[in-house]
Design an enzyme around this catalytic site. Structure first.
Site, PDB file in Angstrom:
ATOM      1  N   LYS A  40      -8.593   1.954   0.449  1.00 46.12           N
ATOM      2  CA  LYS A  40      -7.885   2.172   1.709  1.00 46.12           C
ATOM      3  C   LYS A  40      -8.005   3.601   2.226  1.00 46.12           C
ATOM      4  CE  LYS A  40      -4.611  -0.941  -0.323  1.00 46.12           C
ATOM      5  NZ  LYS A  40      -3.284  -0.989  -0.894  1.00 46.12           N
ATOM      6  N   ALA A  72       4.019   4.380  -7.892  1.00 47.54           N
ATOM      7  CA  ALA A  72       3.585   3.125  -8.533  1.00 47.54           C
ATOM      8  C   ALA A  72       4.600   2.634  -9.550  1.00 47.54           C
ATOM      9  CB  ALA A  72       2.221   3.317  -9.193  1.00 47.54           C
ATOM     10  N   GLY A 108      -6.735   7.352   5.781  1.00 43.51           N
ATOM     11  CA  GLY A 108      -6.178   6.306   4.939  1.00 43.51           C
ATOM     12  C   GLY A 108      -5.334   5.393   5.807  1.00 43.51           C
ATOM     13  N   THR A 129       2.889  -1.179  -4.972  1.00 44.52           N
ATOM     14  CA  THR A 129       1.981  -0.054  -5.192  1.00 44.52           C
ATOM     15  C   THR A 129       1.493  -0.106  -6.631  1.00 44.52           C
ATOM     16  OG1 THR A 129       3.232   1.282  -3.613  1.00 44.52           O
ATOM     17  CG2 THR A 129       1.807   2.472  -5.120  1.00 44.52           C
ATOM     18  N   CYS A 143       7.690   1.386  -6.731  1.00 40.85           N
ATOM     19  CA  CYS A 143       7.418   0.387  -5.687  1.00 40.85           C
ATOM     20  C   CYS A 143       6.582  -0.758  -6.247  1.00 40.85           C
ATOM     21  CB  CYS A 143       6.685   1.047  -4.517  1.00 40.85           C
ATOM     22  SG  CYS A 143       6.238  -0.107  -3.203  1.00 40.85           S
ATOM     23  N   THR A 159       0.835  -1.186   0.000  1.00 48.37           N
ATOM     24  CA  THR A 159       0.000   0.000   0.000  1.00 48.37           C
ATOM     25  C   THR A 159       0.866   1.229   0.000  1.00 48.37           C
ATOM     26  OG1 THR A 159      -2.093   0.753   0.848  1.00 48.37           O
ATOM     27  CG2 THR A 159      -0.353   0.608   2.425  1.00 48.37           C
TER      28      THR A 159
END
Length: 195
Positions: A46, A169, A58, A175, A172, A14
């Site tokens: 989330k 994104a 979050g 993500t 990682c 996340t």
């Protein structure tokens, strides 16, 4: 996040980012949930609105644990309406001292129109100095990108959050680009026209 329970699966996945700029407060979260090297869900939600839409939250970490904490935070917000800092401190105190809550493995980013707080299970309630905070496995990537974007662009808070999350994104593996974005505040007509 260290695992205190060796029988738990190795959960990752996340990135949660909060940005406050020019009257807008945004929390954005990606949708990926992974178990070890496997993506088990790509569209998890989330990020939540609380207190009749006046507070955003979050979470990163174990989902059931995070939901327990969000429910506790909602109760604190009912007890202390319009006092987000007090509600967060009270939650952190309970989280640190209550035997059951101490075992919960999650982190929260909580924001209202004027403040952002990171709340942890070790009793921390941290307010960022630059209007940007992040948690989760891609949190440092999103945080770095958001700080750079705030310092060197005229983008609004939502645009900064979306671009920073896209950068996270790309870097990682835990993500993804499937975002949930919640916004507090009014956009100016000029900002809306630029969208």
């Amino acid at each position: 996040m260290t695992q205190s329970h060796p029988t738990f699966p190795d959960w990752h996945g996340t990135t949660i980012l909060a940005v406050r700029r020019n009257g807008l407060t945004v929390i954005a979260g990606d949708g990926q949930v992974s178990m070890g090297p496997t993506i088990v869900k790509g569209a998890a939600r989330k990020v939540r609105t609380l207190a009749d839409g006046r507070v955003l939250a979050g979470f990163a970490g174990a989902t059931a644990d995070a939901f327990t904490l969000i429910e506790r935070l909602e109760a604190k917000l009912e007890q202390y309406p319009d006092q987000l800092a007090r509600a967060c401190v009270d939650l952190a105190k309970d989280w640190r001292t209550d035997r059951y809550l101490r075992r919960l493995e999650a982190m929260l980013l909580v924001a209202d129109a004027t403040s952002i707080f990171t709340v942890t299970g070790v009793g921390d309630v941290l307010e960022p100095e630059h209007g940007v905070a992040a948690v989760g496995s891609g949190g440092n990537f999103a945080l770095s990108a958001a700080r750079a974007l705030i310092d060197h662009t005229e983008l609004d808070a939502e645009q900064v959050a979306r671009k920073a999350m896209a950068i996270a994104a790309e870097i990682c593996v835990y993500t993804n680009g499937n975002l949930t974005v919640e916004v507090l505040g009014d956009r100016s007509p000029a900002t809306e026209a630029a969208r």
